[in-house]
Design an enzyme around this catalytic site. Structure first.
Site, PDB file in Angstrom:
ATOM      1  N   SER A  81      -3.023  11.103  12.645  1.00 54.04           N
ATOM      2  CA  SER A  81      -4.304  11.677  12.043  1.00 54.04           C
ATOM      3  C   SER A  81      -4.365  11.740  10.637  1.00 54.04           C
ATOM      4  O   SER A  81      -3.289  11.703   9.983  1.00 54.04           O
ATOM      5  CB  SER A  81      -4.619  13.151  12.658  1.00 54.04           C
ATOM      6  OG  SER A  81      -3.951  14.182  12.194  1.00 54.04           O
ATOM      7  N   ASP A  98      -4.582  -2.373  -2.334  1.00 48.44           N
ATOM      8  CA  ASP A  98      -4.195  -1.284  -1.984  1.00 48.44           C
ATOM      9  C   ASP A  98      -2.530  -1.301  -1.457  1.00 48.44           C
ATOM     10  O   ASP A  98      -2.185  -0.921  -0.435  1.00 48.44           O
ATOM     11  CB  ASP A  98      -4.689  -0.673  -0.793  1.00 48.44           C
ATOM     12  CG  ASP A  98      -4.569   0.946  -0.778  1.00 48.44           C
ATOM     13  OD1 ASP A  98      -3.946   1.576  -1.831  1.00 48.44           O
ATOM     14  OD2 ASP A  98      -4.833   1.428   0.177  1.00 48.44           O
ATOM     15  N   VAL A 147      -5.533   8.415  15.261  1.00 51.45           N
ATOM     16  CA  VAL A 147      -5.103   7.083  15.929  1.00 51.45           C
ATOM     17  C   VAL A 147      -4.433   7.685  17.343  1.00 51.45           C
ATOM     18  O   VAL A 147      -3.493   8.313  17.310  1.00 51.45           O
ATOM     19  CB  VAL A 147      -3.940   6.367  15.041  1.00 51.45           C
ATOM     20  CG1 VAL A 147      -3.342   5.362  15.770  1.00 51.45           C
ATOM     21  CG2 VAL A 147      -4.337   5.997  13.685  1.00 51.45           C
TER      22      VAL A 147
END
Length: 1147
Positions: free
Chosen positions: A704, A817, A710
């Site tokens: 999480s 990212d 997830v």
């Protein structure tokens, strides 16, 4: 001779002018003075006297006459009376007369007594003492007043009637028992009445006392009908005629005049002995003229005394008969209305007389009061009281005292007012109308004890000024073990009543099975009987009173053993006597990082669980297994607070009999020779009509983060395992971001990039079904104990990263990212990786000049911080930073804080001086050097990277020198601390004066924060600080700022806290500035600005003072416009009210 002999020569009074009365007033003599001068001759035993004639006059009429009366049997009392026949008597108190004294009974209206006090006929009865020093009642001068009955000195003569204070009023003329009382005026039959003096003949006057028989004694003076009564003192009605002067007891009225021995003639006023007669009347000095008692007071007292007496027929004996039993309760001292300040002592008193003693009941507003530790009810003899040490507002109301015995009950009441403003020191105390109980001891001549006096209470200490609530004592943040008892106590101070409220996440905490709240004047205590995980959080104590509020916060952390590792352990790389076991970490670490895992094994022979080993990573290489047995495994997580429950059990596993092969050879085959599995690439659109549960079974949670959670998904049709990423998307803006990410992923079909295979939109959630990668983060894999880090492995990883990024760039997309958290290992054994999280990816193709203001400080490129246009080379800088850390375990730009890190990045200062690079090849250093160029034009691109000599090396044949992982472990520990305790917040959310524009950061799929950069981090570089004040062009719908919630006017008390709350909407994120009367506010200890990522903005002003009284404005600005909202703060300062004393005096 007895003075009553004069009554036989009584003549009708002659009218005298007002001037004559004024001239002769000094010669008035009180009849009681005459009695005081008489000796005490003995008389024969009284005989029965005939009934009195109807014309028998009242002796008080003699005193009201204007002439001397001749004495019977040749004796005269002219000298004793010292009265001139032509002089008119003055009324008690030297009040001007509007007419002569009226006869006592059956007299004509013109002959009735004038008011005793200083009033005109049309005025009601003034208090007995409402005049100057009272003159004697007779016509004698003050110096010639009669001596008292007892042989006292002139200094002990009778004092003027009523010349004392209200509490020192004269004792009633008749303080004897009911059988001896003066009958109420006019309460007997006509046959027993004394005829008025003016209607009798001289022959009908009273006989001398000595010659009178007991049957001929005078009837009590007042036994006449109402028409024959003494006229009211003033203009009072007959019912208000002269009653006994004081609160005399019924048993203490005058003895009958007749049938008594000379020494016993007219018993003394009160309970005095013969030698001390009329002492109560005479012991006040002229200078002690009392203040008047009000008309209403006398009325109440008169009515009280009337109700207290009971009429009895028959003549009196020499001795006082005992009181009659069964007397109804009467209140000799009634309750008075009281006004007290909050916190002061409240005392209510009354005096009850009854026989037998009455049962006392107290009520407040109709509810019966009982003695508690705050309210004390007491009864000492006839004195009853209620005492409250500290009065509170709930103590105000109607108090009633009910006295009940066999006779009819009696009651009295008063109103109590509790005010919260401090009383003025000069305010006049409320007039005390009550009287203390009289002493049971006889008075001593010449002392002040002749009349019982109620002393004024000592002045009370002025109450402290009312103050707003404070919290002088409050606990620090606490960390407790699960199951322990938690007590959070906040001490409060300030003006009561203070209400205390405990809150958690802005919701009030109510008493429940596990949590108890106890409030008292000293403070408030929150008790958690047994702490659990759900009790973690921030607790707020809010204290309030009428003057303001104050709050304090404490963070509670409940630490416990971790949750069991998620999912089922998986066995892989099964050999003849070994296998690799891997598992997921705990979904909750218990508030403390998991330090290690305990692996347990079960075999088909022993059939029992035993601990196999302890390791720090989420995988373990199990050796020395036997081929003829089946094995199962399970894992426990361990932290400093304990060991978790075991995970799910793995499937039964059997090892093979094939010979063990060298690990390196197998890894080489699996990494270099093994082909990438075929992936079912799909073009995904968001399904808004169906649910994810229609196609997938949702199993355990894998992780999480801020983005959402997830879960492990199993496709119903094929049984394949996927990862379901559930995003929180409450607003339309958030729901637009996810489809944009899916659109980019539809273009990125490559083995080194994670794939999206499905998407659903449900209410507040958007679900992305992704390819599952179970090997964990790259750097986490590297520090595993069973993983050997060499430069060869580094080359394999960097080659895959470059391949994946190269494909992204070829699609015209920049990742923006790239960081270790977004590089995931496919499994626990190999070196294959995939790049994830394309939430911040942007299209550069046909985008023109693109500037961004987000990234992770340690990996972001200088052009992002400088707010310069970005390019594909921006990602290459991040690849260079990742490679530097991978080979050395050191970070090239990490500082002690974010500001230092950003300063290092913008200056692009780094080196290879550390000893960690002594074992690194020059090719590796050259590769890094060509990526970490401040000028992005000089950086290598992905194609050049793949052609660089370092990545072109033959990994099968190159030397595999083992690198130290200690530095990498330290780096990872520091990174973990930064993610949990020092995570960077979104730009626009941190600023002391204003919020800087930018995109909100969000966590990546692995939970690492991806955050924009704040102006505070850029203060080290003056040339770039202005860049962050510009709006950012993004692929999101632009909205002008507006307030979905505005600030409101506040009114607080000086010393408390004030808080303005609003919610700001708009995109790009608005710049927010607070103003106080058009002056911008800079954050400080006094002014605190709080702004979260949902747009909620607050201005908190602590310890409010008078200078804070102003208008406050919140202004939000972005490139599309601006919005403002304004509210006023009114500060009430604590000031003592003026004129309060005057108001109380008027009352």
């Amino acid at each position: 001779m007895d003075f009553r002999a004069n009554l036989q020569r009584q003549v009708k009074p002659k009218t005298v002018s007002e001037e004559e009365r004024k001239v002769h007033s000094p010669q008035q003599v009180d009849f009681r003075s005459v009695l005081a001068k008489k000796g005490t001759p003995k008389t024969p035993v009284p005989e029965k006297a005939p009934p009195p004639k109807p014309a028998t006059p009242d002796f008080r009429s003699v005193l009201g006459s204007k002439k001397k009366l001749p004495a019977e049997n040749g004796s005269s009392n002219a000298e004793a009376l010292n009265v001139k026949a032509t002089e008119s008597p003055k009324l008690v108190g030297n009040a001007p007369l509007s007419g002569s004294l009226k006869p006592v009974a059956n007299a004509k209206p013109a002959e009735t007594l004038k008011p005793v006090a200083n009033t005109k006929p049309a005025e009601t009865l003034k208090p007995v003492a409402n005049a100057e020093t009272l003159k004697p009642m007779g016509n004698a001068k003050p110096a010639e007043s009669s001596k008292p009955v007892g042989n006292t000195k002139p200094a002990e003569t009778l004092k003027p009637v009523g010349n004392t204070k209200p509490a020192e009023t004269l004792k009633p003329v008749g303080n004897i028992k009911p059988a001896e009382t003066l009958k109420p005026v006019g309460n007997i039959k006509p046959a027993e009445t004394l005829k008025p003096v003016g209607n009798t003949k001289p022959t009908e006057t009273l006989k001398p006392v000595a010659n009178a028989k007991s049957a001929e004694t005078l009837k009590p003076i007042a036994n006449t009908k109402p028409a024959e009564t003494l006229k009211p003192v003033g203009n009072a009605k007959p019912a208000e005629t002269l009653k006994p002067v004081g609160n005399a007891k019924p048993a203490e009225t005058l003895k009958p005049v007749g049938n008594a021995k000379p020494a016993e003639t007219l018993k003394p006023v009160g309970n005095a002995k013969p030698a001390e007669t009329l002492k109560a009347v005479a012991n006040a000095k002229p200078a002690e003229t009392p203040k008047p008692a009000g008309k209403e007071e006398l009325k109440k007292e008169v009515q009280n005394d009337v109700n207290c007496k009971r009429e009895k027929a028959g003549a009196a004996d020499n001795e006082k008969p005992p009181a009659s039993p069964g007397t109804a309760p009467t209140f000799k001292e009634k309750l008075q209305d009281v006004r007290v300040a909050e916190g002061e002592k409240l005392l209510l008193q009354c005096q009850v007389s009854s026989e037998p003693p009455a049962t006392i009941t107290w009520t407040l507003n109709g509810k019966t009061l009982k003695t508690t530790k705050f309210v004390i009810l007491s009864q000492e003899g006839s004195l009853c009281s209620v005492s409250i040490e500290k009065a509170l507002p709930e103590d105000r109301g109607l108090y009633k005292c009910v006295a009940k015995n066999a006779a009819p009950e009696a009651e009295c009441s008063c109103h109590v007012t509790v005010h919260d403003a401090p009383a003025s020191e000069n305010a006049k105390a409320p007039e005390m109308k009550s009287r203390r109980p009289k002493s049971s001891l006889p008075p001593v001549l010449g002392t002040e004890s002749d009349a019982t006096v109620k002393k004024k209470p000592a002045p009370k200490t002025p109450p402290k000024a009312a103050t707003p609530p404070q919290i002088p004592q409050f606990p620090e943040d606490q960390k407790v073990r699960a199951g322990e008892r938690v007590e959070l106590f906040g001490k409060v101070a300030g003006t009561q009543p203070i209400t205390c409220t405990w809150m958690k996440f802005r919701k009030q905490i109510q008493d429940s099975e596990h949590i108890k709240v106890e409030n008292s004047e000293a403070g408030s205590k929150l008790t958690i009987l047994a702490a659990r995980q759900e009790h973690c959080g921030c607790y707020t104590l809010l204290v309030e009173n009428k003057l303001g509020s104050r709050q304090a916060q404490v963070n509670l952390t409940v630490v416990d053993k971790p949750d069991p590792p998620a999912g089922t352990p998986c066995a892989s790389d099964i050999r003849s006597s070994s296998l690799t076991l891997s598992w997921y970490g705990s979904s909750y670490d218990g508030g403390s990082a998991v330090q290690s895992y305990s692996v347990e094994i079960w075999d088909s022979v022993d059939k029992m669980w035993t601990e196999l080993a302890t390791c720090r990573s989420t995988s373990f290489n199990v050796r020395d297994l036997l081929p003829d047995r089946e094995y199962k495994f399970r894992v426990r997580a361990i932290n400093v607070y304990g060991t978790s429950e075991p995970s799910q059990e793995s499937e039964l596993t059997t090892v093979g009999e094939k010979p063990e092969e060298p690990k390196d050879e197998v890894e080489e085959v699996s990494d270099d020779d093994e082909k990438e599995p075929e992936v079912d690439y799909r073009t995904v659109t968001v399904n808004t009509e169906q649910k994810v549960s229609d196609f997938y079974d949702i199993e355990e949670r894998l992780g999480s983060g801020k983005f959402g959670q997830v879960f492990r998904l199993v496709e119903k049709k094929t049984g394949k395992i996927w990862a379901g990423k559930f995003f929180k998307a409450y607003s339309a803006k958030e729901k637009e971001n996810i489809p944009a990410e899916i659109g980019i992923m539809n273009c990125l079909h490559h083995p080194k990039l994670v794939q999206c295979v499905d998407a659903f939109e449900e209410k507040a959630n958007i679900v992305m079904v992704l390819e599952i990668v179970s090997g964990g983060e790259l750097f986490e894999r590297i520090i595993d104990e069973d993983f050997e880090l060499t430069e060869r492995e580094c080359i394999k990883y960097m080659r895959q990263i470059s391949e994946g990024v190269e494909y992204i760039h070829k699609q015209g997309i920049v990742h923006l990212d790239l960081k270790p958290e977004n590089i995931m290992c496919v499994n626990k054994t190999g070196t294959r990786i995939k790049l994830i999280d394309f939430g911040l990816a942007r299209r550069l193709e046909n985008a023109g000049s693109l500037k961004v203001l987000f990234g992770t400080p340690e990996f972001v490129a200088p052009e992002v911080i400088n707010y310069e246009p970005i390019s594909y080379a921006t990602d290459m800088w991040s690849i260079g930073v990742i490679c530097y850390i991978l080979v050395s375990g050191l970070s090239p730009f990490m500082g002690d804080n974010d500001n230092e890190t950003l300063a290092n990045v913008t200056s692009a200062t780094w080196d290879f001086d550390d000893e960690a690079f002594d074992e690194i090849s020059d090719d590796a250093k050259d590769f890094i050097s060509n990526l970490l160029k401040k000028d992005m034009k000089n950086r290598l691109d992905c194609t050049q990277c793949l052609q660089h000599p370092w990545l072109m090396k033959d990994t099968k044949n190159m030397e595999a020198k083992k690198l130290s992982k200690d530095r990498m472990k330290k780096y990872m520990a520091r990174r973990k601390w930064q993610k949990t305790g020092n995570a960077v917040r979104a730009i626009g959310r941190l600023s002391s004066m204003a919020m800087i524009s930018g995109l909100s950061g969000r966590k990546s799929s692995t939970g690492s924060p991806t955050s924009p950069l704040t102006a505070e981090r850029l203060e080290t570089e003056e040339d770039v600080s202005q860049a962050f004040l510009e709006a950012v062009a993004e692929e999101k719908p632009h909205v002008k700022p507006y307030f979905s919630k505005t600030i409101r006017d506040l009114e607080v008390v000086e010393g408390s806290a004030a808080r303005f709350d609003c919610k700001i909407e708009g995109y790009p994120d608005p710049e927010v500035v607070w103003f106080k009367d058009d002056q911008s506010i800079r954050e400080s200890r006094h002014f605190q600005i709080d702004y979260d990522e949902d747009g909620n903005c607050s201005l908190i002003i602590s310890d409010v003072c008078g200078d804070d009284d102003a208008k406050y404005t919140c202004k939000a600005v972005n490139s599309l416009g601006e919005a403002t909202c304004t509210a006023e703060l009114i500060v009430e300062t604590m000031e003592e009210g003026e004129g309060e004393g005057e108001e109380e005096e008027e009352e």
